[in-house]
Scaffold this motif. Structure first.
Motif, PDB file in Angstrom:
ATOM      1  N   ASP A   1       0.813  -1.221   0.000  1.00  0.00           N
ATOM      2  CA  ASP A   1       0.000   0.000   0.000  1.00  0.00           C
ATOM      3  C   ASP A   1       0.848   1.273   0.000  1.00  0.00           C
ATOM      4  OD1 ASP A   1       0.991   0.149   2.596  1.00  0.00           O
ATOM      5  OD2 ASP A   1      -0.938  -0.258   3.559  1.00  0.00           O
ATOM      6  N   GLY A   2       2.185   1.111   0.040  1.00  0.00           N
ATOM      7  CA  GLY A   2       3.098   2.245  -0.023  1.00  0.00           C
ATOM      8  C   GLY A   2       3.200   3.069   1.248  1.00  0.00           C
ATOM      9  N   LYS A   3       2.524   2.633   2.308  1.00  0.00           N
ATOM     10  CA  LYS A   3       2.469   3.449   3.532  1.00  0.00           C
ATOM     11  C   LYS A   3       3.697   3.292   4.426  1.00  0.00           C
ATOM     12  CE  LYS A   3      -2.587   3.661   3.768  1.00  0.00           C
ATOM     13  NZ  LYS A   3      -3.802   3.277   4.532  1.00  0.00           N
ATOM     14  N   THR A   4       4.374   2.156   4.328  1.00  0.00           N
ATOM     15  CA  THR A   4       5.517   1.912   5.220  1.00  0.00           C
ATOM     16  C   THR A   4       6.745   1.518   4.405  1.00  0.00           C
ATOM     17  OG1 THR A   4       4.015   1.118   6.939  1.00  0.00           O
ATOM     18  CG2 THR A   4       6.347   0.599   7.203  1.00  0.00           C
ATOM     19  N   THR A   5       7.826   2.245   4.624  1.00  0.00           N
ATOM     20  CA  THR A   5       9.112   1.908   4.003  1.00  0.00           C
ATOM     21  C   THR A   5      10.008   1.310   5.074  1.00  0.00           C
ATOM     22  OG1 THR A   5       8.875   3.714   2.415  1.00  0.00           O
ATOM     23  CG2 THR A   5      11.091   2.822   2.723  1.00  0.00           C
ATOM     24  N   PHE A   6      10.693   0.212   4.735  1.00  0.00           N
ATOM     25  CA  PHE A   6      11.467  -0.515   5.738  1.00  0.00           C
ATOM     26  C   PHE A   6      12.948  -0.647   5.402  1.00  0.00           C
ATOM     27  CE2 PHE A   6       8.697  -3.196   3.139  1.00  0.00           C
ATOM     28  CZ  PHE A   6       9.618  -3.906   2.379  1.00  0.00           C
ATOM     29  N   CYS A   7      13.381  -0.096   4.278  1.00  0.00           N
ATOM     30  CA  CYS A   7      14.815  -0.058   3.962  1.00  0.00           C
ATOM     31  C   CYS A   7      15.107   1.265   3.248  1.00  0.00           C
ATOM     32  CB  CYS A   7      15.235  -1.217   3.050  1.00  0.00           C
ATOM     33  SG  CYS A   7      15.006  -2.862   3.761  1.00  0.00           S
ATOM     34  N   MET A   8      16.248   1.869   3.549  1.00  0.00           N
ATOM     35  CA  MET A   8      16.650   3.114   2.904  1.00  0.00           C
ATOM     36  C   MET A   8      17.224   2.791   1.521  1.00  0.00           C
ATOM     37  SD  MET A   8      16.657   6.414   3.568  1.00  0.00           S
ATOM     38  CE  MET A   8      16.824   6.721   5.349  1.00  0.00           C
ATOM     39  N   PRO A   9      16.606   3.284   0.439  1.00  0.00           N
ATOM     40  CA  PRO A   9      17.107   2.968  -0.906  1.00  0.00           C
ATOM     41  C   PRO A   9      18.547   3.434  -1.097  1.00  0.00           C
ATOM     42  CG  PRO A   9      14.919   3.959  -0.997  1.00  0.00           C
ATOM     43  CD  PRO A   9      15.418   4.138   0.414  1.00  0.00           C
ATOM     44  N   MET A  10      19.324   2.624  -1.792  1.00  0.00           N
ATOM     45  CA  MET A  10      20.708   2.994  -2.068  1.00  0.00           C
ATOM     46  C   MET A  10      20.965   3.168  -3.564  1.00  0.00           C
ATOM     47  SD  MET A  10      22.579   0.531   0.740  1.00  0.00           S
ATOM     48  CE  MET A  10      24.175   0.573  -0.035  1.00  0.00           C
ATOM     49  N   ALA A  11      20.677   2.130  -4.354  1.00  0.00           N
ATOM     50  CA  ALA A  11      21.063   2.237  -5.761  1.00  0.00           C
ATOM     51  C   ALA A  11      20.293   1.269  -6.646  1.00  0.00           C
ATOM     52  CB  ALA A  11      22.561   1.979  -5.912  1.00  0.00           C
ATOM     53  N   SER A  12      20.277   1.607  -7.922  1.00  0.00           N
ATOM     54  CA  SER A  12      19.793   0.681  -8.941  1.00  0.00           C
ATOM     55  C   SER A  12      20.990   0.218  -9.766  1.00  0.00           C
ATOM     56  CB  SER A  12      18.754   1.351  -9.854  1.00  0.00           C
ATOM     57  OG  SER A  12      19.354   2.342 -10.656  1.00  0.00           O
ATOM     58  N   VAL A  13      20.781  -0.867 -10.508  1.00  0.00           N
ATOM     59  CA  VAL A  13      21.809  -1.375 -11.421  1.00  0.00           C
ATOM     60  C   VAL A  13      21.158  -1.594 -12.787  1.00  0.00           C
ATOM     61  CG1 VAL A  13      23.274  -2.449  -9.688  1.00  0.00           C
ATOM     62  CG2 VAL A  13      21.373  -3.750 -10.654  1.00  0.00           C
ATOM     63  N   ILE A  14      21.955  -1.555 -13.809  1.00  0.00           N
ATOM     64  CA  ILE A  14      21.452  -1.670 -15.178  1.00  0.00           C
ATOM     65  C   ILE A  14      22.171  -2.818 -15.877  1.00  0.00           C
ATOM     66  CG2 ILE A  14      21.295  -0.478 -17.412  1.00  0.00           C
ATOM     67  CD1 ILE A  14      21.071   2.163 -15.856  1.00  0.00           C
ATOM     68  N   HIS A  15      21.434  -3.548 -16.692  1.00  0.00           N
ATOM     69  CA  HIS A  15      22.012  -4.670 -17.425  1.00  0.00           C
ATOM     70  C   HIS A  15      22.404  -4.271 -18.844  1.00  0.00           C
ATOM     71  CE1 HIS A  15      21.298  -7.631 -14.371  1.00  0.00           C
ATOM     72  NE2 HIS A  15      20.052  -7.224 -14.244  1.00  0.00           N
TER      73      HIS A  15
ATOM     74  N   ILE B   1      15.528  -1.583 -21.232  1.00  0.00           N
ATOM     75  CA  ILE B   1      16.643  -2.031 -20.395  1.00  0.00           C
ATOM     76  C   ILE B   1      16.119  -2.462 -19.031  1.00  0.00           C
ATOM     77  CG2 ILE B   1      18.472  -0.667 -21.480  1.00  0.00           C
ATOM     78  CD1 ILE B   1      18.104   1.417 -19.182  1.00  0.00           C
ATOM     79  N   SER B   2      16.826  -3.401 -18.438  1.00  0.00           N
ATOM     80  CA  SER B   2      16.561  -3.777 -17.059  1.00  0.00           C
ATOM     81  C   SER B   2      17.317  -2.801 -16.173  1.00  0.00           C
ATOM     82  CB  SER B   2      17.021  -5.216 -16.790  1.00  0.00           C
ATOM     83  OG  SER B   2      16.842  -5.542 -15.434  1.00  0.00           O
ATOM     84  N   ASP B   3      16.569  -1.872 -15.596  1.00  0.00           N
ATOM     85  CA  ASP B   3      17.113  -0.810 -14.748  1.00  0.00           C
ATOM     86  C   ASP B   3      16.558  -1.090 -13.352  1.00  0.00           C
ATOM     87  OD1 ASP B   3      17.996   1.516 -13.586  1.00  0.00           O
ATOM     88  OD2 ASP B   3      16.960   2.871 -14.952  1.00  0.00           O
ATOM     89  N   HIS B   4      17.257  -1.917 -12.627  1.00  0.00           N
ATOM     90  CA  HIS B   4      16.666  -2.606 -11.490  1.00  0.00           C
ATOM     91  C   HIS B   4      16.981  -1.945 -10.157  1.00  0.00           C
ATOM     92  CE1 HIS B   4      14.768  -6.148  -9.789  1.00  0.00           C
ATOM     93  NE2 HIS B   4      15.773  -6.290  -8.945  1.00  0.00           N
ATOM     94  N   THR B   5      15.916  -1.551  -9.432  1.00  0.00           N
ATOM     95  CA  THR B   5      16.110  -1.083  -8.054  1.00  0.00           C
ATOM     96  C   THR B   5      16.706  -2.244  -7.264  1.00  0.00           C
ATOM     97  OG1 THR B   5      13.766  -1.627  -7.797  1.00  0.00           O
ATOM     98  CG2 THR B   5      14.339   0.694  -7.963  1.00  0.00           C
ATOM     99  N   ASP B   6      17.961  -2.109  -6.877  1.00  0.00           N
ATOM    100  CA  ASP B   6      18.719  -3.302  -6.499  1.00  0.00           C
ATOM    101  C   ASP B   6      19.061  -3.416  -5.024  1.00  0.00           C
ATOM    102  OD1 ASP B   6      20.406  -5.678  -7.286  1.00  0.00           O
ATOM    103  OD2 ASP B   6      21.990  -4.408  -6.489  1.00  0.00           O
ATOM    104  N   ILE B   7      19.396  -2.314  -4.386  1.00  0.00           N
ATOM    105  CA  ILE B   7      20.042  -2.451  -3.080  1.00  0.00           C
ATOM    106  C   ILE B   7      19.616  -1.331  -2.134  1.00  0.00           C
ATOM    107  CG2 ILE B   7      22.126  -1.199  -3.814  1.00  0.00           C
ATOM    108  CD1 ILE B   7      23.765  -3.233  -2.158  1.00  0.00           C
ATOM    109  N   ALA B   8      19.368  -1.694  -0.886  1.00  0.00           N
ATOM    110  CA  ALA B   8      18.953  -0.747   0.150  1.00  0.00           C
ATOM    111  C   ALA B   8      19.491  -1.243   1.488  1.00  0.00           C
ATOM    112  CB  ALA B   8      17.426  -0.624   0.183  1.00  0.00           C
ATOM    113  N   LEU B   9      19.239  -0.479   2.546  1.00  0.00           N
ATOM    114  CA  LEU B   9      19.734  -0.866   3.861  1.00  0.00           C
ATOM    115  C   LEU B   9      18.636  -0.644   4.904  1.00  0.00           C
ATOM    116  CD1 LEU B   9      22.549  -1.936   4.751  1.00  0.00           C
ATOM    117  CD2 LEU B   9      22.999   0.328   5.686  1.00  0.00           C
ATOM    118  N   GLY B  10      18.359  -1.690   5.683  1.00  0.00           N
ATOM    119  CA  GLY B  10      17.350  -1.625   6.729  1.00  0.00           C
ATOM    120  C   GLY B  10      17.951  -1.902   8.093  1.00  0.00           C
ATOM    121  N   ILE B  11      17.124  -1.807   9.127  1.00  0.00           N
ATOM    122  CA  ILE B  11      17.590  -1.984  10.505  1.00  0.00           C
ATOM    123  C   ILE B  11      17.004  -3.265  11.086  1.00  0.00           C
ATOM    124  CG2 ILE B  11      17.639  -1.002  12.832  1.00  0.00           C
ATOM    125  CD1 ILE B  11      17.280   1.765  11.570  1.00  0.00           C
ATOM    126  N   ASN B  12      17.878  -4.096  11.616  1.00  0.00           N
ATOM    127  CA  ASN B  12      17.462  -5.309  12.322  1.00  0.00           C
ATOM    128  C   ASN B  12      16.601  -4.915  13.528  1.00  0.00           C
ATOM    129  OD1 ASN B  12      17.238  -7.696  13.765  1.00  0.00           O
ATOM    130  ND2 ASN B  12      19.438  -8.156  13.767  1.00  0.00           N
TER     131      ASN B  12
END
Length: 429
Positions: A136-150, A305-316
């Motif tokens: 539903d887009g209401k809660t984000t649980f990891c801070m976005p870092m980067a996308s990668v492209i193929h 192109i595959s422009d993929h939202t790839d990596i983020a960082l969350g908190i345990n």
């Protein structure tokens, strides 16, 4: 007088002891604060040097009392190893998040916390956050870092020697492969199937977007309007099967690091790539290399192109250093981090709104394709890998088998579709 002196002495001694206790407590608190150590869990073992020598030192200039250590598993082992540590209560404070379903599952199980209140989250668009937010887009649980492209990385010296031009269509791609193979000195395609994920990630997902038309096809799969047994997906597998004669002796036993070495030693001409390979090649290759986008099926076709939202960082959720972890994530959302990440790890393209100049020419070429082609993400990542069998893992397996010649393209497509239809309602029709 003697008694009064003794009382005064004892009173003074007591005050000194009390003061000493306060000082000791303050020192203990300061030492505890300075001793805070955050551990990052990651699958990006290739990036350890950059984290240890560039990213973490930059963070510590602003926050010297928060120590950070970067701990990485091999990519194929990360999910299982992380889940085991989470279950055992031994996982690190910060969890590197894969996009969509895998991380959403961690959040639903209570392993990741909401970061809606973490300063810096406002630096990302809804699209950037979508890979690490609830449906539903209401809660984000990891801070976005980067996308990668193929795309494809190629050895410019080999192309110059053999008078080859980067291909724009699949017919041109095969003509180039045939010329390299006929020359006999170089392996035309650097790729192995031993790890399986390469076959799907740098094979199926790399070229497939031009067959199923990017987001149009990806969304049609989710809605049940297309199936993996449809022509675009079968044709993608057929194309992968055709690569086998160009992949060199022993490719079935070849692992990802072997493939990287084959290319960086100058023994292979073309490397089906993720943009994340650029920093490794920049460090190890002593020749000039460049990149071309996934060839379209026919001349004049729109490119994807595959422009993929790839990596983020969350908190345990079980971190004992919650505030320190939030401080680190806030810094992660800063323009400073975006600048470091984009240029110390060229090929990872920051997702924040900060304007960053990508200085590496090959990484800049990858990101430049966004201006000519429509972007999509890997079609197995959102929603379609929530059940059993897991679609992502199924694609790894069947893509490798197709390239190994142990499964026909039609069989691969049917296996994937049957697996999805066994649990996903829109495909049961």
């Amino acid at each position: 007088m003697k008694t009064l002196h003794s009382k005064a002495f004892r009173r003074r001694a007591g005050q000194l002891l009390a003061t000493a206790s306060v000082v000791a407590a303050a020192l203990a608190f300061a030492n505890a604060a300075s001793a805070q150590t955050l551990t990052i869990e990651s699958w990006r073992n290739d990036d350890a040097e950059v984290w240890n020598n560039k990213i973490i030192p930059a963070f510590n200039k602003k926050h010297p009392n928060i120590k950070v250590q970067f701990k990485a598993d091999p990519p194929t082992e990360y999910n299982a190893a992380l889940n085991a540590r989470l279950a055992g209560g031994t996982a690190g404070d910060l969890i590197t998040c894969r996009p969509f379903d895998a991380s959403l599952d961690l959040f639903k199980k209570g392993n990741l916390v909401s970061i809606n209140d973490v300063k810096g989250i406002e630096n990302f668009s809804d699209v950037a956050k979508s890979a690490w937010s609830t449906d539903d887009g209401k809660t984000t649980f990891c801070m976005p870092m980067a996308s990668v492209i193929h795309g494809f990385v190629y050895n410019k010296e080999i192309f110059d020697e053999l008078k080859l031009t980067p291909p724009k269509t699949m017919a041109e791609f095969h003509a180039v492969l045939d010329k390299i193979k006929a020359d006999g000195k170089y392996t035309p395609i650097a790729m192995g199937t031993a790890d399986q994920w390469e076959a799907a990630t740098m094979g199926f997902q790399n070229i497939g977007v031009n067959y199923w038309k990017g987001e149009e096809g990806r969304k049609a799969l989710i809605e049940g309007k297309q199936k993996f047994t449809d022509k675009p997906y079968v044709d993608t597998f057929k194309e992968l099967a055709s690569w086998a004669p160009y992949m060199g002796d022993g490719y079935k036993a070849q692992k990802y690091p072997d493939t990287q070495n084959l290319f960086t030693l100058g023994r292979a001409a073309i490397y089906p790539a993720g943009s994340w390979d650029v920093p490794i090649f920049r460090k190890q290759a002593d020749f000039e290399f460049d990149a071309f986008a996934p060839p379209v099926v026919n001349a004049g076709d729109k490119c994807y192109i595959s422009d993929h939202t790839d990596i983020a960082l969350g908190i345990n959720a079980k971190s004992q250093n919650m505030e320190a972890a939030k401080t680190f994530l806030s810094w992660l959302a800063s323009p400073e981090f975006a600048e470091i990440y984009a240029n110390e790890l060229p090929g990872f393209f920051p997702l924040s709104k900060a304007k960053v100049e990508v200085k590496d020419p090959v990484a800049a070429k990858f990101v430049g394709w966004r201006g000519d082609c429509e972007s999509s993400i890997r079609n197995s990542y959102q929603i379609l890998s929530r059940g059993t069998p897991n679609l992502e893992n199924e694609l790894w397996n069947v893509s490798a088998q197709v390239m190994n010649g142990t499964m026909k393209p039609e069989e691969a497509a049917k296996k994937v579709e049957d697996g999805l239809a066994s649990w996903y309602e829109p495909h049961k029709k």
